[in-house]
Design a protein around this motif. Structure first.
Motif, PDB file in Angstrom:
ATOM      1  N   MET A   1       0.821  -1.088   0.029  1.00 31.58           N
ATOM      2  CA  MET A   1       0.158   0.111   0.072  1.00 31.58           C
ATOM      3  C   MET A   1       0.962   1.425   0.019  1.00 31.58           C
ATOM      4  SD  MET A   1      -3.383   0.589   2.160  1.00 31.58           S
ATOM      5  CE  MET A   1      -4.381   2.037   2.027  1.00 31.58           C
ATOM      6  N   ALA A   2       0.542   2.389  -0.726  1.00 29.27           N
ATOM      7  CA  ALA A   2       1.088   3.618  -0.749  1.00 29.27           C
ATOM      8  C   ALA A   2       1.385   4.128   0.598  1.00 29.27           C
ATOM      9  CB  ALA A   2       0.798   4.318  -1.869  1.00 29.27           C
ATOM     10  N   ALA A   3       2.253   5.013   0.831  1.00 29.93           N
ATOM     11  CA  ALA A   3       2.390   5.934   2.098  1.00 29.93           C
ATOM     12  C   ALA A   3       1.205   6.763   1.953  1.00 29.93           C
ATOM     13  CB  ALA A   3       3.959   6.652   2.000  1.00 29.93           C
ATOM     14  N   LYS A   8      -4.130  13.987   0.442  1.00 28.87           N
ATOM     15  CA  LYS A   8      -5.197  13.208  -0.247  1.00 28.87           C
ATOM     16  C   LYS A   8      -6.183  12.847   0.905  1.00 28.87           C
ATOM     17  CE  LYS A   8      -2.549  11.480  -4.035  1.00 28.87           C
ATOM     18  NZ  LYS A   8      -2.245  10.427  -4.785  1.00 28.87           N
ATOM     19  N   ARG A   9      -7.505  12.594   0.618  1.00 29.15           N
ATOM     20  CA  ARG A   9      -8.401  12.080   1.374  1.00 29.15           C
ATOM     21  C   ARG A   9      -9.281  10.943   0.803  1.00 29.15           C
ATOM     22  NH1 ARG A   9     -11.175  16.581   3.631  1.00 29.15           N
ATOM     23  NH2 ARG A   9      -9.657  17.784   2.757  1.00 29.15           N
ATOM     24  N   LYS A  39      -4.767   0.312  -9.476  1.00 29.73           N
ATOM     25  CA  LYS A  39      -5.204   1.482  -8.408  1.00 29.73           C
ATOM     26  C   LYS A  39      -5.445   0.651  -6.960  1.00 29.73           C
ATOM     27  CE  LYS A  39      -7.575   4.212 -12.023  1.00 29.73           C
ATOM     28  NZ  LYS A  39      -7.679   3.349 -13.217  1.00 29.73           N
ATOM     29  N   VAL A  40      -5.961  -0.489  -7.138  1.00 25.65           N
ATOM     30  CA  VAL A  40      -5.982  -0.961  -5.656  1.00 25.65           C
ATOM     31  C   VAL A  40      -4.465  -1.289  -5.360  1.00 25.65           C
ATOM     32  CG1 VAL A  40      -6.678  -3.229  -4.809  1.00 25.65           C
ATOM     33  CG2 VAL A  40      -8.136  -2.346  -6.579  1.00 25.65           C
ATOM     34  N   GLU A  41      -3.760  -1.630  -6.136  1.00 22.61           N
ATOM     35  CA  GLU A  41      -2.251  -2.105  -5.663  1.00 22.61           C
ATOM     36  C   GLU A  41      -1.545  -0.700  -5.130  1.00 22.61           C
ATOM     37  OE1 GLU A  41      -0.763  -4.242  -8.867  1.00 22.61           O
ATOM     38  OE2 GLU A  41      -1.927  -5.972  -8.389  1.00 22.61           O
ATOM     39  N   ALA A  42      -2.156   0.559  -5.559  1.00 21.01           N
ATOM     40  CA  ALA A  42      -1.511   1.622  -5.360  1.00 21.01           C
ATOM     41  C   ALA A  42      -2.213   2.262  -4.278  1.00 21.01           C
ATOM     42  CB  ALA A  42      -1.389   2.790  -6.740  1.00 21.01           C
ATOM     43  N   GLY A  43      -3.223   1.496  -3.648  1.00 24.36           N
ATOM     44  CA  GLY A  43      -3.786   2.278  -2.613  1.00 24.36           C
ATOM     45  C   GLY A  43      -4.900   3.290  -2.933  1.00 24.36           C
ATOM     46  N   ILE A  44      -5.392   3.359  -4.178  1.00 19.15           N
ATOM     47  CA  ILE A  44      -6.259   4.446  -4.541  1.00 19.15           C
ATOM     48  C   ILE A  44      -7.486   3.956  -4.315  1.00 19.15           C
ATOM     49  CG2 ILE A  44      -6.844   5.844  -6.727  1.00 19.15           C
ATOM     50  CD1 ILE A  44      -4.015   5.632  -7.577  1.00 19.15           C
ATOM     51  N   THR A  70     -14.726   3.243  -2.332  1.00 23.74           N
ATOM     52  CA  THR A  70     -14.000   4.155  -1.560  1.00 23.74           C
ATOM     53  C   THR A  70     -12.632   4.366  -2.339  1.00 23.74           C
ATOM     54  OG1 THR A  70     -13.089   2.583   0.035  1.00 23.74           O
ATOM     55  CG2 THR A  70     -15.300   3.703   0.505  1.00 23.74           C
ATOM     56  N   VAL A  71     -12.181   5.525  -2.507  1.00 24.44           N
ATOM     57  CA  VAL A  71     -10.967   6.040  -3.266  1.00 24.44           C
ATOM     58  C   VAL A  71     -10.179   7.087  -2.427  1.00 24.44           C
ATOM     59  CG1 VAL A  71     -12.043   5.193  -5.471  1.00 24.44           C
ATOM     60  CG2 VAL A  71     -12.053   7.646  -4.753  1.00 24.44           C
ATOM     61  N   VAL A  72      -9.239   7.013  -2.830  1.00 25.81           N
ATOM     62  CA  VAL A  72      -8.112   8.009  -2.151  1.00 25.81           C
ATOM     63  C   VAL A  72      -7.764   9.013  -3.170  1.00 25.81           C
ATOM     64  CG1 VAL A  72      -5.818   8.419  -1.011  1.00 25.81           C
ATOM     65  CG2 VAL A  72      -7.424   6.535  -0.247  1.00 25.81           C
TER      66      VAL A  72
END
Length: 112
Positions: A1-3, A8-9, A39-44, A70-72
């Motif tokens: 997951m991304a830092a 971002k929210r 996008k899942v793997e990037a935490g988006i 839900t998205v970031v």
């Protein structure tokens, strides 16, 4: 997951599934999932699911009435574009004119 990125929210999105699109949705599901996975793997994308009109008895997909996610993202527009750019929107499965986007603050979250 991304830092964690404080700029971002998390956003909650919902979009109606157009009636009569089950066969087309099933035919495009592989592409839909493949396009979402980076996008899942990037935490988006942090959640993707469907709302059903009634409980399913056999695990089928025919009673889906809305997609939720839900998205970031930094902005509401950036969050909305994740659904707008999806193959399901481009192919008329999701009604992109009726996408609802809400800022989200999670109080409790557990894994299934």
């Amino acid at each position: 997951m991304a830092a964690f990125d404080a700029s971002k929210r998390e956003w909650f999105l919902e979009v109606p599934i157009n009636p009569g699109t089950l066969e087309k949705r099933l035919a495009l599901r592989g592409q839909h999932i493949a396009d979402a996975m980076p996008k899942v793997e990037a935490g988006i994308i942090t959640l993707a699911a469907s709302i059903l009109s009634k409980p399913t008895e056999d695990g089928d997909n025919k009673d889906m009435i809305k997609a939720i996610a839900t998205v970031v993202a930094k902005t509401e527009e950036e969050a909305r574009n994740i659904l707008v750019d999806d193959v399901y929107t481009r192919e008329g499965i999701w009604d992109s004119d009726k996408i609802q986007v809400y800022p989200l603050r999670t109080g409790i979250r557990t894994q299934k």
